[in-house]
Design an enzyme around this catalytic site. Structure first.
Site, PDB file in Angstrom:
ATOM      1  N   GLU A  85       0.847  -1.199   0.000  1.00  0.00           N
ATOM      2  CA  GLU A  85       0.000   0.000   0.000  1.00  0.00           C
ATOM      3  C   GLU A  85       0.880   1.246   0.000  1.00  0.00           C
ATOM      4  OE1 GLU A  85      -2.415   1.531  -0.756  1.00  0.00           O
ATOM      5  OE2 GLU A  85      -3.906   1.883   0.792  1.00  0.00           O
ATOM      6  N   ASP A  86       0.372   2.324  -0.561  1.00  0.00           N
ATOM      7  CA  ASP A  86       1.145   3.568  -0.586  1.00  0.00           C
ATOM      8  C   ASP A  86       1.162   4.258   0.773  1.00  0.00           C
ATOM      9  OD1 ASP A  86      -1.556   4.203  -0.792  1.00  0.00           O
ATOM     10  OD2 ASP A  86      -1.331   5.594  -2.468  1.00  0.00           O
ATOM     11  N   PHE A 126      -0.837  16.519   3.695  1.00  0.00           N
ATOM     12  CA  PHE A 126      -1.249  15.783   2.506  1.00  0.00           C
ATOM     13  C   PHE A 126      -0.047  15.617   1.593  1.00  0.00           C
ATOM     14  CE2 PHE A 126      -3.590  14.627  -1.277  1.00  0.00           C
ATOM     15  CZ  PHE A 126      -4.556  13.795  -0.738  1.00  0.00           C
ATOM     16  N   ARG A 161       1.043  12.248  -9.662  1.00  0.00           N
ATOM     17  CA  ARG A 161       1.546  10.880  -9.478  1.00  0.00           C
ATOM     18  C   ARG A 161       2.946  10.717 -10.072  1.00  0.00           C
ATOM     19  NH1 ARG A 161      -2.765   7.596  -7.770  1.00  0.00           N
ATOM     20  NH2 ARG A 161      -4.782   8.085  -8.670  1.00  0.00           N
TER      21      ARG A 161
HETATM   22  P1  IMP Z   1      -7.289   5.340   4.651  1.00  0.00           P
HETATM   23  O1  IMP Z   1      -8.382   4.404   4.237  1.00  0.00           O
HETATM   24  O2  IMP Z   1      -7.830   6.584   5.288  1.00  0.00           O
HETATM   25  O3  IMP Z   1      -6.211   4.687   5.486  1.00  0.00           O
HETATM   26  O4  IMP Z   1      -6.662   5.906   3.356  1.00  0.00           O
HETATM   27  C1  IMP Z   1      -5.896   5.196   2.551  1.00  0.00           C
HETATM   28  C2  IMP Z   1      -5.851   5.799   1.177  1.00  0.00           C
HETATM   29  O5  IMP Z   1      -6.131   7.207   1.179  1.00  0.00           O
HETATM   30  C3  IMP Z   1      -4.473   5.661   0.638  1.00  0.00           C
HETATM   31  O6  IMP Z   1      -4.343   4.467  -0.061  1.00  0.00           O
HETATM   32  C4  IMP Z   1      -4.356   6.859  -0.270  1.00  0.00           C
HETATM   33  O7  IMP Z   1      -4.826   6.510  -1.547  1.00  0.00           O
HETATM   34  C5  IMP Z   1      -5.254   7.890   0.328  1.00  0.00           C
HETATM   35  N1  IMP Z   1      -4.472   8.879   1.096  1.00  0.00           N
HETATM   36  C6  IMP Z   1      -4.327   8.970   2.423  1.00  0.00           C
HETATM   37  N2  IMP Z   1      -3.511   9.982   2.790  1.00  0.00           N
HETATM   38  C7  IMP Z   1      -3.107  10.539   1.636  1.00  0.00           C
HETATM   39  C8  IMP Z   1      -2.205  11.631   1.320  1.00  0.00           C
HETATM   40  O8  IMP Z   1      -1.607  12.302   2.176  1.00  0.00           O
HETATM   41  N3  IMP Z   1      -2.048  11.884  -0.001  1.00  0.00           N
HETATM   42  C9  IMP Z   1      -2.681  11.189  -0.990  1.00  0.00           C
HETATM   43  N4  IMP Z   1      -3.494  10.164  -0.749  1.00  0.00           N
HETATM   44  C10 IMP Z   1      -3.717   9.838   0.558  1.00  0.00           C
HETATM   45 MG    MG Z   2      -4.140   4.094  -2.006  1.00  0.00          MG
END
Ligand code: IMP
Ligand code: MG
Length: 174
Positions: A99-100, A152, A165
């Site tokens: 995961e990123d 962010f 990206r």
């Molecule tokens: P979560 O479900 O809130 O943990 O979010 C996960 C997903 O939200 C990640 O896979 C990202 O795609 C997106 N995301 C969360 N934080 C960021 C950020 O700082 N920049 C860009 N995408 C984010």
């Molecule tokens: Mg993601």
């Protein structure tokens, strides 16, 4: 967010390279004889996954799932949508999720439940970045690249509204 957006480098491509090397070494030790299924979460993880698997010189399979929670903004709705599911049997396989970034944790907790129903032997998680200050559900990260502040981030595959990206560095969007 105002119209004027500024990008500041948080982790340079050099730092990212060293981090991906470190993660690959850890993963190789644990998985070289396990023929794992790497499950990469689209779209944000595509650059990270491509760099990571090229440093793992052992048998494995690579699969993709596409999940979404963010709309066009910066906050998670908490509702996860499967845009492209897994069409590959993983029963009795060792799974490594790539995961990123982990933010609230909703995406990962959803995916782990989704995968567990298919009865894999094990599931571990490798995340390039973690934003622990925003966590809503607990998530255990087995291999972690960077801990990031409550900002962010974009670049190295990670987007804001499908932009940025392509950036080689991880940047903070201000
Ligand atoms: P979560 O479900 O809130 O943990 O979010 C996960 C997903 O939200 C990640 O896979 C990202 O795609 C997106 N995301 C969360 N934080 C960021 C950020 O700082 N920049 C860009 N995408 C984010
Ligand atoms: Mg993601």
């Amino acid at each position: 967010m105002t119209n004027k957006q500024e990008l500041k480098i948080l982790f340079s491509f050099k730092e990212i390279e060293a981090t991906v090397n470190r993660l690959a070494e850890q993963i190789r030790k644990d998985y070289y004889d396990k023929n794992p299924v790497i499950i990469s979460i689209l779209k944000g993880s595509f650059v990270f996954t491509a760099d990571l698997v090229r440093r793992l010189d052992f048998p494995m399979e690579v699969e993709f799932v596409r999940l979404a929670s963010y709309g066009k903004g910066q906050t998670s709705s908490g509702k996860i949508i499967v845009k492209q599911g897994l069409h590959f049997p993983i029963k009795n396989r060792n799974i490594l999720i790539v995961e990123d970034i982990i933010d609230t944790g909703y995406t990962l907790s959803f995916l782990i439940d989704y995968l567990k129903k298919r009865e894999p032997l094990s599931i571990k998680l490798c995340a390039l970045a973690d934003k622990p200050s925003r966590r809503q559900v607990p998530i255990a990260i087995d291999y972690l690249g960077f801990t990031v502040p409550n900002k962010f981030i974009v670049g190295y595959g990670i987007d804001y509204s499908e932009k940025y990206r392509y950036l080689p560095d991880i940047c903070v969007l201000e």
